[in-house]
Design a protein around this motif. Structure first.
Motif, PDB file in Angstrom:
ATOM      1  N   GLU A   1       0.855  -1.182   0.000  1.00 48.67           N
ATOM      2  CA  GLU A   1       0.000   0.000   0.000  1.00 48.67           C
ATOM      3  C   GLU A   1       0.894   1.235   0.000  1.00 48.67           C
TER       4      GLU A   1
ATOM      5  N   ASP B   1      -2.387   8.769  -7.836  1.00 43.60           N
ATOM      6  CA  ASP B   1      -3.456   9.514  -7.193  1.00 43.60           C
ATOM      7  C   ASP B   1      -4.555   9.729  -8.233  1.00 43.60           C
ATOM      8  N   THR B   2      -5.327   8.694  -8.489  1.00 42.37           N
ATOM      9  CA  THR B   2      -6.316   8.728  -9.570  1.00 42.37           C
ATOM     10  C   THR B   2      -7.441   9.718  -9.301  1.00 42.37           C
TER      11      THR B   2
ATOM     12  N   TYR C   1       1.532   2.981  -8.864  1.00 44.49           N
ATOM     13  CA  TYR C   1       0.447   3.546  -8.084  1.00 44.49           C
ATOM     14  C   TYR C   1       0.254   5.007  -8.477  1.00 44.49           C
TER      15      TYR C   1
ATOM     16  N   LYS D   1      -4.269   7.602   0.145  1.00 47.19           N
ATOM     17  CA  LYS D   1      -3.873   6.291  -0.363  1.00 47.19           C
ATOM     18  C   LYS D   1      -3.904   6.301  -1.878  1.00 47.19           C
ATOM     19  N   LEU D   2      -2.799   5.913  -2.515  1.00 46.48           N
ATOM     20  CA  LEU D   2      -2.719   5.860  -3.976  1.00 46.48           C
ATOM     21  C   LEU D   2      -3.237   4.514  -4.467  1.00 46.48           C
ATOM     22  N   ALA D   3      -3.847   4.517  -5.631  1.00 51.40           N
ATOM     23  CA  ALA D   3      -4.440   3.306  -6.196  1.00 51.40           C
ATOM     24  C   ALA D   3      -3.428   2.571  -7.053  1.00 51.40           C
ATOM     25  N   ARG D   4      -3.411   1.242  -6.933  1.00 52.15           N
ATOM     26  CA  ARG D   4      -2.616   0.434  -7.852  1.00 52.15           C
ATOM     27  C   ARG D   4      -3.323   0.466  -9.205  1.00 52.15           C
TER      28      ARG D   4
ATOM     29  N   TYR E   1       1.117   5.523   0.253  1.00 54.11           N
ATOM     30  CA  TYR E   1       0.440   6.710   0.762  1.00 54.11           C
ATOM     31  C   TYR E   1       1.321   7.941   0.511  1.00 54.11           C
TER      32      TYR E   1
END
Length: 278
Positions: free
Chosen positions: A72, A97-98, A95, A84-87, A74
């Protein structure tokens, strides 16, 4: 001293950029022989935060894939809440920051935290507060050459280039002058607020970019001269992979990743200017 092939983000090459992995044998003083996590992230305003996670190669053998499947990532502005950044894809370790919850802005500091399951990796970066600016860029034409390649002919315009720049904190901060992603001369870093090239190859609708990197990104540029890659001016995940795999310096000399990892958490500002033709 053990040896380790450092293929930074090598596994990505299978999925994203086949055939461009460049490896280098290095001394391995960082652990007892266990592979180390490799973290790369480069921030700039206007682009969502992205983080690449990989692992050092052990005796030239790629790590199991995907790397750290439970990891995970961050990121937070200094003094702010963690985001929290998305895979991006199940079979990659990129990852982002969508949701664009992070506002990447000049002068701001950011914290990075990567939870791999075995490590809690941390780092910080601060964007420059003011960018370098190109006040004027002038190309004076004085010759046209025709180059023949087989049945084709190409016309080149030769002339002189003069670039006048405003460089805040010049002497304390490094600046990089780019021409559509490539250094306009042999020198990577700007040596003075005025740059000249007496034999410049001109083209229509040309433009220049000036990069203002933070100290950590500056060290990576100085270590490996990666300016021949189109990395920063058109920053995307794929170009990030290019930058990572291009690095061949001795780690962790230029690493600011703490708590058991290596890599880079850096940032930069960029400004563009069209070239005037005379």
């Amino acid at each position: 001293m053990r040896k380790l092939f450092i293929g930074l983000l090598a596994v990505w090459a299978v999925c994203v950029v086949p055939g461009c992995v460049r490896e280098r044998t290095e001394d391995f003083p960082w652990s007892d022989g266990e592979p180390l996590p490799v973290v790369f992230s480069i921030l700039t305003p206007g682009v969502p935060a992205q983080v690449a996670l990989s692992e050092t190669l052990q005796n030239g053998v790629p790590p199991a894939w995907p790397v750290y499947p439970q990891a995970e990532v961050y990121m937070a502005p200094d003094g702010g809440d963690w985001v929290k950044l998305a895979r991006l894809y199940p079979d990659t370790a990129l990852y982002a920051d969508t949701l664009r919850a992070l506002n990447i802005a000049p002068g701001m500091s950011y914290r990075l935290r990567v939870e791999t399951g075995r490590h809690t990796l941390t780092a910080e970066t601060t964007l420059p507060d003011r960018p370098g600016r190109i006040k004027r860029a002038v190309f004076a034409r004085y010759r046209t050459d025709t180059v023949y390649m087989g049945d084709s002919a190409y016309t080149n315009t030769i002339g002189s280039l003069r670039v006048e720049m405003e460089l805040p904190d010049y002497g304390q901060r490094k600046y990089i002058l780019y021409r559509n992603g490539y250094s306009p001369g042999d020198e990577l870093f700007i040596g003075s607020p005025v740059y000249t090239d007496p034999a410049w190859l001109g083209r229509e609708n040309d433009s220049l970019q000036i990069i203002s990197p933070d100290p950590w990104l500056t060290r990576y540029y100085q270590a490996d001269h990666i300016a021949d890659l189109i990395v920063l001016p058109s920053y995307t995940g794929i170009h990030l992979v290019d930058a990572i795999m291009s690095f061949s310096g001795s780690l962790p000399s230029y690493s600011n990743i703490r708590n058991g990892g290596i890599g880079l958490f850096g940032s930069y500002l960029i400004e563009s200017k069209e070239v005037e033709c005379k």
